[in-house]
Each structure stands twice: as C-alpha cells, then as structure tokens.
Write a protein that holds these residues in place. Structure first.
Motif, PDB file in Angstrom:
ATOM      1  N   CYS A 318       0.627  -0.540  -0.485  1.00 23.18           N
ATOM      2  CA  CYS A 318       0.206   0.436  -0.024  1.00 23.18           C
ATOM      3  C   CYS A 318       1.077   1.027  -0.294  1.00 23.18           C
ATOM      4  CB  CYS A 318      -1.404   0.427   1.003  1.00 23.18           C
ATOM      5  SG  CYS A 318      -1.611  -1.532   1.543  1.00 23.18           S
ATOM      6  N   ARG A 319       2.133   1.086   0.911  1.00 22.33           N
ATOM      7  CA  ARG A 319       2.660   2.161   0.663  1.00 22.33           C
ATOM      8  C   ARG A 319       3.608   2.835  -0.404  1.00 22.33           C
ATOM      9  NH1 ARG A 319       8.044   2.593   1.964  1.00 22.33           N
ATOM     10  NH2 ARG A 319       8.053   0.158   2.836  1.00 22.33           N
ATOM     11  N   LEU A 320       3.849   1.633  -1.464  1.00 27.36           N
ATOM     12  CA  LEU A 320       4.674   2.007  -2.955  1.00 27.36           C
ATOM     13  C   LEU A 320       4.005   2.152  -3.643  1.00 27.36           C
ATOM     14  CD1 LEU A 320       7.442  -0.924  -2.915  1.00 27.36           C
ATOM     15  CD2 LEU A 320       7.614   0.990  -2.477  1.00 27.36           C
ATOM     16  N   ALA A 321       2.486   2.142  -3.409  1.00 23.68           N
ATOM     17  CA  ALA A 321       1.064   2.521  -4.172  1.00 23.68           C
ATOM     18  C   ALA A 321       0.688   3.666  -4.261  1.00 23.68           C
ATOM     19  CB  ALA A 321      -0.362   1.091  -4.430  1.00 23.68           C
ATOM     20  N   GLY A 322       0.610   4.494  -2.759  1.00 24.66           N
ATOM     21  CA  GLY A 322       0.096   5.037  -2.936  1.00 24.66           C
ATOM     22  C   GLY A 322       1.585   6.519  -3.339  1.00 24.66           C
ATOM     23  N   ALA A 323       2.842   5.998  -3.026  1.00 22.28           N
ATOM     24  CA  ALA A 323       4.250   6.959  -3.317  1.00 22.28           C
ATOM     25  C   ALA A 323       4.314   7.234  -4.932  1.00 22.28           C
ATOM     26  CB  ALA A 323       5.359   6.077  -3.398  1.00 22.28           C
ATOM     27  N   ALA A 324       3.689   5.648  -5.492  1.00 24.68           N
ATOM     28  CA  ALA A 324       3.017   6.521  -7.168  1.00 24.68           C
ATOM     29  C   ALA A 324       2.520   6.955  -7.302  1.00 24.68           C
ATOM     30  CB  ALA A 324       3.470   4.652  -7.561  1.00 24.68           C
ATOM     31  N   LEU A 325       1.472   6.505  -6.686  1.00 29.91           N
ATOM     32  CA  LEU A 325       0.315   8.130  -7.523  1.00 29.91           C
ATOM     33  C   LEU A 325       0.618   9.302  -7.241  1.00 29.91           C
ATOM     34  CD1 LEU A 325      -3.551   5.083  -6.185  1.00 29.91           C
ATOM     35  CD2 LEU A 325      -2.155   6.170  -8.147  1.00 29.91           C
TER      36      LEU A 325
END
Length: 599
Positions: A318-325
């Motif tokens: 989730c953290r990686l997805a949030g960072a990419a977004l």
C-alpha cells in the motif's frame, strides 16, 4: 437481544423486494416522468433527451435475474450479498428520485426528463414508480443484509479451520475501484449546449440531489468494503457483482444519453465511474477464480497462500502504491498548470489562472515526497507527511476548477487538457491518500503503543493549533472584493469552499492525532500540516499585486499563528520517548509461549 425470526424467513422478502423493485424501475420511464403545467390543469408529457429506456430496463432487471438464478443453484449467500450491495447503492438513488419529484428541471436527469423551456414541470406516474422501485430495493437490501448475517452466524460453527478465503488484496483493489466510481458520480453527468438543460455536479446541485450524490458515493464504497471483508470468496463475489451492477445502472444511462443526444456531450465523470464499475466486475471474477483454485489446489502446499500475506507485506504494498500515485499526482498537477485549461473559439480571449504557480508549487512538493516514501528505510517515516500533504491538491485546485467548470459548455468553450489533467490530479490524490492510510493501518497491526494520556506541551500546542485551524480555513485571507472565495464562510459557496473544507478537515485531524503517535510519526504529521499551511498562505504570494487596500483578513493571521504553533510542537514531539509494545496478536502469542514453558 436475539431476533426471533428463524434463518431463511427474510429471504423471500429480499428476493421479492428486489424483483418487484426491478419491475417498477424498468416500467417507470415507459410512463410520463414529468408533464408541463398549464392553466387547465392538464399537461404535456416531457420526454428524455434520448430514448434509452431499453438500456435502463435491462440494467434494472439483470440483478434480480442473477439473484434468482443463484438461489436456484443453492447459492443463497452470494445471492443475498448481491441484493445487499444493490440496496446500499439504492439509498442514494432514492434521494436523487426525491429531487426528481420536487423539481424535475433541477434534477438534471436527461435520461428521464429533458425540459424544452422555462415552464414549470410536475412529476407524474413514472417518477413515482421509480421512487417506489428504489425504496423496495433498499428494503430488500436491508432484509438481505440481516439474512446474510444470520446465515453466516449459523454456519460459523461448521466451517473448517482451513479453506478458501477472500484474498487480502481484494480490499485494496476494491476500494480503488470504489473511489474511481465515487468520484465519477460526484461530477457533472454530461456537458450541455441546451440552455434549458443545465448539468450540475453534486457540489452545485440542490439539497436532495447533493445528498443523493454523496450517499451514492458512500454507498458504493460501503458495499465494496463489506463484500471484500467477507471471508467466503463466493459471498465476496456476490457483493462485488451487486456493487458493479449498481454503479453501471447509475452511470451507463447517463453516458449513453450524453453520447446519443445532440445537445449533450460526454464528460470525464461517467467515464471514470464506468471504469470503476467494470473494475469491480473484473475484481469479482478474479476473487472467484482464486477461490475456486484454492478449493482445488489448497492442500498443505497452498495454506500460506490461503492465509494471505502478513500485515507488514500489505503495508509495504500500500505504501508503494500510495507513493507511486503521489508522484503521478504531482506530475499531473504541474502538467495541468502548464497546459491550456480550455479550448476556445478564435474570437474569445485566452484565460489565465491566477493560481497557476500555486499548482506548480503543490506538484513540486508532492513529487519528492512521493519519491521519499518509496524506500524501505525512509518510507514509513515520510508516509504520514505525504498522506497529509496530498490534501493540497483539492485545496489549491478548488478555485480554478470552480471557475473553469462555470464557463464549460458555453458557446465556443470546451474543456482543454489542463482541465482534464486537473481533475485527474484530484482523483489520483484521493487514491494515493487512501492507499497511504491503509498502509498506516497495516503498520499498526504489527506494532502498537501503550495508551498515552492526551497531555503535555505537545498536546497543548497541537490542540491550540487545531483550534486556530478553524478561523485559518473558514475566514477569508483578504478583506475586500475581487478575489475568489478564500474562506469557507466567504460567499459564494462552491468548489473552492469544498476544497478549503477538505484542507481544514485533514489539518485539524492530523493536529489532534499527532500527540498520540510515535515521535517520528508525529513529526511527519506536523510536517504535512506545515506544507498545507504554507501553500494556504501562498495564495497571497501568487497575487501579491492584487491585494486590496483593506489588507489581510482574519484567515491569514490565524493561518500564520497556526503555522507558528506547529513549528513549535514538532521539535518538542521529536524529543518524546514512548514505550513500544507488541500488538495484541503478538502479545497473545507470547503469553501462550510463556504458559507452555511454565512448570
């Protein structure tokens, strides 16, 4: 107190309610939905902008047919989950149909009513049939939800300890699709060149339409969350299918009438909502495939896969997805500020947004924060700051979006790439914030804190800053006319005011939560608040030459004092030393180990 109704007693109510409701909804557009008023008391029926009644009928009947078919093959759990999801989504439809009864013109339902002039309209039989059908769907959904809960309780004692389970990743994907669909239903359903047919977003709609739009968006998210939280993948599939059909039943007729009617044009909102609904359908297919595969191959070699990844792995994802977004959000914001927001006719003047450089600053802040959130060591510490700072996108974009959408649809005026990029940035910011909040929740499953009292200098400074956040966002930055609303209480209330409300809610929430967090997390939250407040004051800097002679308003002074208190609280919070303990799950496991070795 237990209900005296036996398990299965409400199943006929659920099936009968959704079936009769579907028939009424399908039949409603075949009768006059509204008529014009004249002196003799009679009226002329007013039809839709384009006849899409067959599409509405199919979309309303399909879920009832699917539910009956599931019951015929003895799949009562998935059938009840499907009906429950439809009922949750139908709550918003009920409120929208109430507005159709009160004022058919302002309801902006071109698939049902397209007024031909300024004359008043009166609701007719078709509108009442639509309202009755949606009410029956809500009742059926409530009955199905109660029946599904009772059925799950009855089977809980007989369920095996190991078996197919709903994949944990379904929740993240489902919530993402729900956010996309919810954003789509909140925007204007179409663009119109007809002066008698004015499209309205939820923020510009009358009270009942606005409440219905928000209830619809919340209902979609609630239906998805309840479906993905079901341990049985078959029940999760039923709930996701119901949510998907509910979303498509709302937005596909609007998309069709906008594409087929001459005075209407398609906008990005229904397209995003349609993509969200189709995404829920694909997610249901994936969950069903995983459940069937785990049922066949889920022996000892597949037990770890059935259990799903641990919370730490989900937190990283989730953290990686949030960072990419977040990086995409920053890029979209900068691109929106540097491209043309409108496509204008040759004889019209080219507009220039006064907050263009403020959008560039917001994007320039989010891109490095998103990059810093991705690494393994630095990411968890930066994540809270990014989660708070993302609110600058709707806060800064509210003013230009209100101005651009206000002229969209006029003769010679069409949306340019800057407008669509700005809308995309707002949607990406919401998705990124949601992923980061989920990451924080998974992190707290691994480690927690001893409850700390809300006292001390950090709590005092943070509480005082939260109090100052009220005038900082609700009162205007400048005294005098000539500016767009710079405070929630400054008229007119529109998109700019909604953006400021979002900034206030996130800022006040972060300030109240920070004193109970670990030192690093608290400092990160304070850092995110600093970003929001600095960009709030940046509205004065981007148009310093336009300051009125009356000077700064109360909001500017309150924002400055709030920023000062946050800068004081951050270094104090860094020196705190809370006591870390294992989570309740790990603590119970450690207690069991102590009992085993105890003589």
């Amino acid at each position: 107190m237990r209900s005296r109704l036996p398990v299965g007693a409400l199943t006929p109510v659920a099936i009968g309610g959704v079936a009769i409701g579907a028939v009424l909804i399908a039949a409603g557009p075949r009768y006059p939905v509204a008529v014009t008023l004249d002196g003799a008391g009679a009226g002329t029926p007013v039809g839709p902008a384009f006849g899409v009644w067959p599409l509405i009928a199919v979309l309303s009947v399909v879920p009832a047919v699917v539910a009956v078919m599931l019951l015929l093959v003895r799949q009562r759990g998935p059938a009840l989950a499907l009906i429950a999801s439809l009922g949750v989504v139908a709550i918003g439809q009920v409120l929208l149909n109430v507005q159709l009864l009160l004022d058919p013109i302002r309801a902006a339902r071109a698939e049902l009513v397209a007024p031909l002039g300024l004359g008043q309209l009166r609701p007719e039989l078709g509108a009442w049939l639509l309202l009755a059908g949606q009410l029956l769907t809500v009742i059926a959904g409530l009955a199905a939800a109660r029946e599904a809960g009772a059925l799950r309780g009855e089977r809980s004692m007989d369920e095996p300890a190991i078996g197919p389970r709903t994949p944990p990743g379904a929740m993240v994907a489902g919530v993402g699709c729900a956010v996309l669909a919810g954003f789509g239903v909140l925007t204007a359903p179409y663009a119109s060149s007809d002066p008698w047919l004015v499209p309205r977003s939820v923020l510009d709609s009358p009270a009942w339409s606005s409440a219905g739009g928000f209830a619809l968006a919340v209902g979609i998210a609630l239906a998805v969350v309840l479906a993905c939280s079901a341990p049985d993948p078959r029940v999760a599939v039923g709930g996701l299918v119901g949510a998907s059909i509910g979303v498509l039943g709302v937005v596909v007729p609007k998309l069709a009438v906008a594409a087929l009617a001459d005075p209407l044009r398609i906008t990005i909102g229904p397209v995003l909502a349609t993509l969200g609904g189709l995404g829920l359908a694909l997610l249901a297919a994936w969950v069903g495939h995983r459940g069937r595969r785990d049922l066949v191959f889920g022996s000892a070699a597949g037990l770890d896969r059935l259990a799903g990844p641990p919370a730490s792995v989900l937190a990283v994802r989730c953290r990686l997805a949030g960072a990419a977004l977040a990086v995409l959000t920053g890029g979209a914001t900068i691109a929106a500020a540097l491209t043309d927001p409108l496509r204008l006719a040759a004889d019209l003047p080219h507009p220039e947004l006064p907050t263009r450089w403020l959008l560039v600053a917001a994007g320039a802040v989010l891109v490095p924060l998103g990059v810093a959130t991705a690494p393994r060591r630095m990411g968890p510490a930066v994540r809270p700051a990014l989660a708070v700072a993302l609110v600058v996108v709707p806060t800064v974009a509210g003013e230009p979006l209100g101005e651009l959408l206000g002229v969209l649809g006029l003769d010679g005026v069409d949306g340019g790439p800057g407008l669509w990029l700005l809308l995309l940035a707002v949607a990406l910011a919401g998705a990124s914030a949601l992923a980061l909040v989920l990451a924080g929740g998974f992190e707290r499953d691994e480690i927690d804190l001893v409850p700390t009292p809300y006292e001390g200098p950090v709590a005092a400074a943070s509480a005082a800053a939260a109090v100052l956040a009220v005038p900082a966002f609700w009162l205007p930055l400048v005294d005098g006319a000539g500016w767009a609303p710079t405070g929630v209480l400054q008229p007119p209330f529109g998109l700019a005011s909604w953006g400021l409300l979002a900034g206030f809610a996130v800022t006040a929430g972060a300030l109240l939560i920070a004193p109970r967090c670990r030192p690093g997390q608290a400092v990160a939250l304070f850092g995110g608040v600093v970003v929001v407040l600095v960009l709030r004051l940046g509205r004065l800097a981007v148009a310093a030459g336009q300051l009125p002679p009356d000077g700064l308003g109360e909001g500017a002074w309150a924002t400055g004092l709030c920023l000062l208190l946050v800068l004081v609280a951050a270094p104090i919070a860094l020196r705190a030393r809370p006591k870390l303990v294992l989570s309740s799950v790990a603590e119970s496991g450690a207690e069991r180990e102590r009992e085993e070795v105890r003589p």
